[in-house]
Scaffold this motif. Structure first.
Motif, mmCIF file in Angstrom:
data_model
loop_
_atom_site.group_PDB
_atom_site.id
_atom_site.type_symbol
_atom_site.label_atom_id
_atom_site.label_comp_id
_atom_site.label_asym_id
_atom_site.label_seq_id
_atom_site.Cartn_x
_atom_site.Cartn_y
_atom_site.Cartn_z
ATOM 1 N N GLY A 47 0.836 -1.188 0.000
ATOM 2 C CA GLY A 47 0.000 0.000 0.000
ATOM 3 C C GLY A 47 0.873 1.242 0.000
ATOM 4 O O GLY A 47 2.077 1.198 -0.288
ATOM 5 N N THR A 48 0.263 2.366 0.380
ATOM 6 C CA THR A 48 0.978 3.647 0.354
ATOM 7 C C THR A 48 0.916 4.333 1.713
ATOM 8 O O THR A 48 0.912 5.562 1.799
ATOM 9 C CB THR A 48 0.376 4.573 -0.727
ATOM 10 N N ASP A 49 0.866 3.541 2.782
ATOM 11 C CA ASP A 49 0.763 4.105 4.128
ATOM 12 C C ASP A 49 2.029 3.841 4.928
ATOM 13 O O ASP A 49 3.014 3.309 4.424
ATOM 14 C CB ASP A 49 -0.475 3.542 4.838
ATOM 15 N N CYS A 50 1.980 4.203 6.209
ATOM 16 C CA CYS A 50 3.151 4.043 7.085
ATOM 17 C C CYS A 50 3.506 2.577 7.296
ATOM 18 O O CYS A 50 4.676 2.241 7.518
ATOM 19 C CB CYS A 50 2.889 4.721 8.423
ATOM 20 N N HIS A 54 7.238 1.000 6.459
ATOM 21 C CA HIS A 54 8.077 0.285 7.426
ATOM 22 C C HIS A 54 8.523 -1.069 6.859
ATOM 23 O O HIS A 54 9.700 -1.437 6.962
ATOM 24 C CB HIS A 54 7.320 0.093 8.735
ATOM 25 N N VAL A 55 7.595 -1.800 6.244
ATOM 26 C CA VAL A 55 7.959 -3.110 5.688
ATOM 27 C C VAL A 55 9.017 -2.958 4.595
ATOM 28 O O VAL A 55 10.009 -3.715 4.561
ATOM 29 C CB VAL A 55 6.715 -3.833 5.130
ATOM 30 N N ARG A 56 8.851 -1.999 3.720
ATOM 31 C CA ARG A 56 9.809 -1.812 2.621
ATOM 32 C C ARG A 56 11.175 -1.410 3.159
ATOM 33 O O ARG A 56 12.224 -1.852 2.641
ATOM 34 C CB ARG A 56 9.279 -0.775 1.641
ATOM 35 N N HIS A 57 11.198 -0.599 4.203
ATOM 36 C CA HIS A 57 12.466 -0.215 4.828
ATOM 37 C C HIS A 57 13.187 -1.448 5.370
ATOM 38 O O HIS A 57 14.407 -1.602 5.186
ATOM 39 C CB HIS A 57 12.200 0.781 5.959
ATOM 40 N N VAL A 58 12.434 -2.347 6.001
ATOM 41 C CA VAL A 58 13.045 -3.547 6.576
ATOM 42 C C VAL A 58 13.583 -4.463 5.475
ATOM 43 O O VAL A 58 14.676 -5.041 5.615
ATOM 44 C CB VAL A 58 12.030 -4.280 7.474
ATOM 45 N N TYR A 72 -0.067 -0.034 -4.734
ATOM 46 C CA TYR A 72 -1.385 0.521 -5.018
ATOM 47 C C TYR A 72 -1.780 1.484 -3.901
ATOM 48 O O TYR A 72 -1.422 1.272 -2.732
ATOM 49 C CB TYR A 72 -2.437 -0.587 -5.128
ATOM 50 N N PRO A 73 -2.524 2.538 -4.230
ATOM 51 C CA PRO A 73 -2.972 3.465 -3.192
ATOM 52 C C PRO A 73 -3.856 2.746 -2.175
ATOM 53 O O PRO A 73 -4.719 1.948 -2.534
ATOM 54 C CB PRO A 73 -3.772 4.517 -3.962
ATOM 55 N N GLY A 74 -3.621 3.053 -0.902
ATOM 56 C CA GLY A 74 -4.463 2.468 0.140
ATOM 57 C C GLY A 74 -3.664 1.814 1.253
ATOM 58 O O GLY A 74 -2.431 1.933 1.331
ATOM 59 N N GLU A 75 -4.385 1.113 2.113
ATOM 60 C CA GLU A 75 -3.786 0.485 3.286
ATOM 61 C C GLU A 75 -2.985 -0.759 2.918
ATOM 62 O O GLU A 75 -3.442 -1.607 2.160
ATOM 63 C CB GLU A 75 -4.869 0.044 4.275
ATOM 64 N N ASN A 76 -1.805 -0.850 3.485
ATOM 65 C CA ASN A 76 -1.076 -2.107 3.442
ATOM 66 C C ASN A 76 -1.769 -3.111 4.372
ATOM 67 O O ASN A 76 -2.578 -2.744 5.222
ATOM 68 C CB ASN A 76 0.366 -1.895 3.921
ATOM 69 N N GLY A 77 -1.457 -4.374 4.198
ATOM 70 C CA GLY A 77 -2.012 -5.379 5.097
ATOM 71 C C GLY A 77 -1.512 -5.201 6.523
ATOM 72 O O GLY A 77 -0.362 -4.819 6.749
ATOM 73 N N ILE A 287 3.523 2.204 16.749
ATOM 74 C CA ILE A 287 2.351 2.371 15.880
ATOM 75 C C ILE A 287 1.988 3.854 15.879
ATOM 76 O O ILE A 287 1.793 4.449 16.938
ATOM 77 C CB ILE A 287 1.161 1.545 16.394
ATOM 78 N N PRO A 288 1.910 4.496 14.719
ATOM 79 C CA PRO A 288 1.513 5.910 14.688
ATOM 80 C C PRO A 288 0.172 6.120 15.380
ATOM 81 O O PRO A 288 -0.716 5.264 15.327
ATOM 82 C CB PRO A 288 1.427 6.208 13.183
ATOM 83 N N LEU A 289 0.018 7.260 16.038
ATOM 84 C CA LEU A 289 -1.165 7.515 16.864
ATOM 85 C C LEU A 289 -2.454 7.423 16.060
ATOM 86 O O LEU A 289 -3.460 6.878 16.527
ATOM 87 C CB LEU A 289 -1.046 8.897 17.518
ATOM 88 N N GLU A 290 -2.434 7.945 14.825
ATOM 89 C CA GLU A 290 -3.659 7.923 14.020
ATOM 90 C C GLU A 290 -4.073 6.486 13.707
ATOM 91 O O GLU A 290 -5.254 6.137 13.770
ATOM 92 C CB GLU A 290 -3.428 8.707 12.725
ATOM 93 N N LEU A 291 -3.098 5.638 13.387
ATOM 94 C CA LEU A 291 -3.402 4.243 13.114
ATOM 95 C C LEU A 291 -3.843 3.505 14.364
ATOM 96 O O LEU A 291 -4.797 2.731 14.344
ATOM 97 C CB LEU A 291 -2.168 3.557 12.496
#
Length: 297
Positions: A47-50, A54-58, A72-77, A287-291
């Motif tokens: 997805g295109t979120d935080c 994080h997964v791609r960084h790892v 794709y735009p939207g939430e990652n799993g 975990i980001p506060l919004e999530l």
């Protein structure tokens, strides 16, 4: 030896600590295989979120190739998790996020890429069952993690004819129950059936050959990913030996049984090691506060 993790990636959101850890069956096996000396890649959907970030960084940190992944735009799993005396407990998920809406359809370039790997590992959460006939035509061995969905007869019928390894989570199963399940699966296709049973012996069935491996006992900090690391330990040890001896030896039942037996110790040791770290592969972050606010409601 080259191994491809094909399919799911998530972050496991530990609601009781406010931390999230990268995971997903296909991704975990790829990372663990790389740590055990394989050349590992991952092919999945981000997805295109935080969470995706994080997964791609790892994956970058671990040196896992992911050049053919989709975005794709939207939430990652993600999956919501807590621990009960070190044993991970799932509390829900967003069912793969963007992966569910945009499952991978393997084109000719993808298949050419996949053909470079000796072992391809995917899972019941990867939305790839319909692609297995394509994978079965490639030179590499295909491995599939059913997790607890070996009770789904429709899934067994559409998956078993096209795979070489089946991994099952069978906590609470007796050996008698396990052999009944393995026989059912082996009647549908020519595969090795591997059943992990928590703190009981893991069982492997390959036609007439039955093998057992006692777990290595550790004080478990977190059992997340223990089954995935067992699969990675087995597949990596086995794949390295096949690379040395030649894949044609895999067709010899006695050779195959000896190789599986020799690989079991590595699988059990690596699985036990995973239980001593937080998350399936580590790399915890807040975990980001919004999530956190969204998933806690």
């Amino acid at each position: 030896m080259k191994l491809l993790g094909l399919g799911d990636n998530v972050c496991d959101l530990y609601l009781h600590t406010g931390m999230m850890y990268p995971g997903g069956q296909a991704l975990n096996v790829a990372v663990n295989a790389a740590r055990l000396g394989a050349k590992a890649d991952f092919l999945g959907v981000f997805g295109t979120d935080c969470v995706a970030e994080h997964v791609r960084h790892v994956l970058d940190e671990e040196g896992i190739g992911c050049e053919r992944c989709r975005i794709y735009p939207g939430e990652n799993g993600y999956a919501k998790v807590t621990l009960n005396h070190g044993d991970r407990v799932f509390l829900g998920s967003n069912r793969g996020g963007v992966l569910q809406r945009h499952p991978i359809s393997l084109d000719e370039e993808d298949l050419s890429y996949c053909s470079e790997f000796q072992i391809i590992h995917t899972s019941n959460n990867s939305f790839l069952d319909g692609e297995l006939p394509k994978l079965s035509t490639l030179p590499g061995l295909v491995s599939y993690d059913f997790s607890g969905q070996w009770t789904d007869e429709e899934r067994l019928n559409r998956v078993c004819p096209y795979i070489d390894f089946a991994f099952l989570s069978g906590s609470g199963l007796s050996e008698t129950e396990a052999i009944t399940i393995a026989n059912r699966m082996m009647a549908l296709g020519k595969m090795v059936v591997c059943i992990t049973r928590g703190n009981q012996s893991a069982l492997i069935y390959d036609g007439p050959f039955h093998m057992k491996q006692s777990p290595y006992i550790v004080e478990a900090l977190d059992t997340m990913g223990a089954g995935d690391s067992f699969a990675a330990g087995l597949l990596t040890k086995l794949g390295k030996q096949l690379e040395q001896d030649g894949k044609e030896n895999w067709g010899n039942p006695l050779y195959r049984a000896e190789l599986l037996h020799a690989s079991l110790v590595d699988a059990a040791k690596w699985s036990a090691h995973t239980c001593t770290i937080s998350g399936a592969i580590g790399y915890g972050t807040d975990i980001p506060l919004e999530l956190m606010a969204r998933v806690s409601t």
